[in-house]
Scaffold this motif. Structure first.
Motif, PDB file in Angstrom:
ATOM      1  N   UNK A 296    -102.518  72.233  32.102  1.00  0.00           N
ATOM      2  CA  UNK A 296    -104.185  72.797  32.322  1.00  0.00           C
ATOM      3  C   UNK A 296    -104.656  73.353  31.114  1.00  0.00           C
ATOM      4  N   UNK A 297    -105.864  74.233  30.927  1.00  0.00           N
ATOM      5  CA  UNK A 297    -106.552  74.653  29.680  1.00  0.00           C
ATOM      6  C   UNK A 297    -105.650  76.004  29.212  1.00  0.00           C
ATOM      7  N   UNK A 298    -105.623  75.778  27.695  1.00  0.00           N
ATOM      8  CA  UNK A 298    -104.855  77.091  27.161  1.00  0.00           C
ATOM      9  C   UNK A 298    -105.837  77.382  25.966  1.00  0.00           C
ATOM     10  N   UNK A 299    -106.105  78.742  25.859  1.00  0.00           N
ATOM     11  CA  UNK A 299    -106.672  79.318  24.966  1.00  0.00           C
ATOM     12  C   UNK A 299    -105.713  79.975  23.695  1.00  0.00           C
ATOM     13  N   UNK A 300    -106.180  79.673  22.477  1.00  0.00           N
ATOM     14  CA  UNK A 300    -105.386  80.253  21.461  1.00  0.00           C
ATOM     15  C   UNK A 300    -106.397  81.168  20.625  1.00  0.00           C
ATOM     16  N   UNK A 301    -106.398  82.386  21.069  1.00  0.00           N
ATOM     17  CA  UNK A 301    -107.300  83.211  20.588  1.00  0.00           C
ATOM     18  C   UNK A 301    -107.099  83.512  18.912  1.00  0.00           C
ATOM     19  N   UNK A 302    -106.095  83.362  18.462  1.00  0.00           N
ATOM     20  CA  UNK A 302    -106.132  83.379  16.880  1.00  0.00           C
ATOM     21  C   UNK A 302    -106.392  82.263  16.205  1.00  0.00           C
ATOM     22  N   UNK A 303    -106.429  81.227  16.872  1.00  0.00           N
ATOM     23  CA  UNK A 303    -106.697  80.070  16.343  1.00  0.00           C
ATOM     24  C   UNK A 303    -108.220  79.608  16.431  1.00  0.00           C
ATOM     25  N   UNK A 304    -108.792  80.675  17.531  1.00  0.00           N
ATOM     26  CA  UNK A 304    -110.263  80.210  17.995  1.00  0.00           C
ATOM     27  C   UNK A 304    -110.596  78.824  18.589  1.00  0.00           C
ATOM     28  N   UNK A 305    -109.470  78.538  19.425  1.00  0.00           N
ATOM     29  CA  UNK A 305    -109.937  77.218  19.898  1.00  0.00           C
ATOM     30  C   UNK A 305    -109.078  77.352  21.432  1.00  0.00           C
TER      31      UNK A 305
END
Length: 422
Positions: A296-305
């Motif tokens: 499923x979708x995964x957010x990587x906040x520190x990588x901004x993606x």
């Protein structure tokens, strides 16, 4: 002047815009017996609705403007490599929007806006499932949840406001350790997955344009029409509205504006001034053979993606660019994130990007959509400004408009979303 036929009961309704909001609107209103005509020169869902990460985020109660974002705003807007950027040519036009955005980031406003987002997002998946059942495409909506991952404690600590707001509004989420994250997504780099935050009640749509098309096809089976014409202007008349399109002028009892980032122009023609700008978003797709690499979708906040397994393969989604509707795309920043995508998902490293895309998010400065009647009369209804939550909020927006057309009592207070707030 052509009069729209009234042979099925209900009222005649023009919907301007065939994105996911317009298609959800068409099905909802057609199912209630209204005569629906959708105006859009493009195919259903072919525009901005086609390019998102596929998430129906039932716990997205944190507005875009927060004290932390305001603190970082100068660097965001001036650093060409930051997660958000302002093109200087667009700066004079966006200043009034930015001033409202800054006011929306005050702590008391953040609390108010979160309280207004909560009844929308919390009903979003249930509203989509009801529409998918009407369309006979229940399998297009799954429930992998919404996962954010953090590589260290400091990154996670920065989410304190998000967690406070989710706690306050009853959002179900789990904090995961590294093993729990990699159990969900075994192909992620474990070094980036020290802590996870998972919202299990969020939905997922692998083919958003396909869902929009399915909604419209179901509306068409109930008599809805799609005129692939550009709307040149709209105007009021006694008892209704007139839509002036490429095929001529047509009269309707009601008009619903769902034209996304172009909606403010139509609203202005009808006397409503709304604060709406365009957050341009970008994605890169890696080809359909890569979709099996993630659940499923995964957010990587520190990588901004965000990485998301869509029908066209893994999508790398990123970017908030204030540049208006006419400037050419600038893919430099999203291309620069490809090495970060390879880092996050090592199994992707042997795959070259297949396609690039840019779309126009219709965003208000207070992160709340514009839903409800015009300041000047109920024959015009606004339904746009969903920002990053277009897919999430499309079905619940359609339900709210249907209730208003039918004269049913609102399920919750609609005041925060009215155009009159501007």
């Amino acid at each position: 002047m052509e009069q729209h036929p009234k042979d099925r009961g209900g009222v005649s309704v023009a919907i301007v815009g065939a994105g996911i909001v317009g298609c959800a609107m068409a099905l909802t209103l057609a199912a209630e017996g209204h005569q629906v005509t959708v105006f859009d020169p493009d195919a259903p869902g072919a525009g901005t609705s086609s390019g998102n990460a596929g998430a129906i985020v039932t716990g997205s109660v944190t507005p875009t403007a927060t004290p932390a974002v305001l603190k970082a705003l100068p660097s965001y807007l001036l650093d060409r490599n930051s997660p958000a950027v302002l093109r200087l040519r667009h700066a004079p036009r966006v200043v009034p929007w930015l001033l409202r955005f800054i006011r929306a980031g005050a702590p008391a406003e953040v609390e108010r806006i979160a309280a207004a987002l909560s009844p929308l997002v919390s009903r979003s998946l249930e509203a989509h499932r009801a529409l998918a059942a009407l369309a006979g495409v229940e399998e297009m909506i799954t429930q992998e949840g919404w996962l954010k991952v953090y590589s260290n404690e400091a990154e996670f600590a920065a989410t304190a406001l998000d967690r406070h707001l989710m706690d306050r509004h009853g959002v179900n989420y789990r904090i995961l350790d590294r093993k729990e994250v990699t159990d969900l997504e075994p192909n992620l780099d474990p070094a980036l997955c020290t802590i996870g935050l998972h919202q299990p009640e969020s939905g997922f749509v692998r083919f958003p344009q396909g869902l929009a098309q399915a909604y419209f096809d179901a509306a068409a089976r109930r008599g809805a029409l799609h005129l692939r014409q550009k709307v040149r202007s709209v105007s009021r008349r006694p008892g209704g509205v007139t839509v002036h399109a490429e095929g001529g002028a047509k009269e309707f009892d009601r008009l619903v504006i769902c034209a996304g980032a172009w909606s403010a122009l139509l609203a202005r023609m009808l006397g409503d001034r709304v604060s709406l700008d365009t957050e341009r978003g970008y994605h890169i797709a890696f080809g359909s053979g890569t979709a099996s690499l993630m659940r499923g979708p995964v957010v990587f906040p520190a990588l901004s993606l965000v990485l998301s397994p869509m029908h066209d393969g893994i999508r790398l989604v990123s970017g908030d660019e204030l540049a208006g509707l006419t400037a050419p795309p600038n893919y430099r920043r999203i291309r620069a994130l490809v090495p970060q995508a390879y880092r996050a998902l090592p199994a992707l490293r042997e795959v070259a990007p297949a396609t690039e895309w840019m779309g126009f998010r219709p965003s208000t400065p207070d992160s709340l959509p514009v839903i409800g009647p015009s300041v000047h009369g109920t024959e015009v209804i606004h339904a746009y400004g969903h920002g990053h939550l277009g897919l999430t909020l499309s079905a619940v927006t359609a339900r709210m408009v249907a209730d208003a057309l039918a004269g049913r009592p609102a399920t919750f207070d609609p005041t925060p979303y009215l155009a009159a707030r501007f």
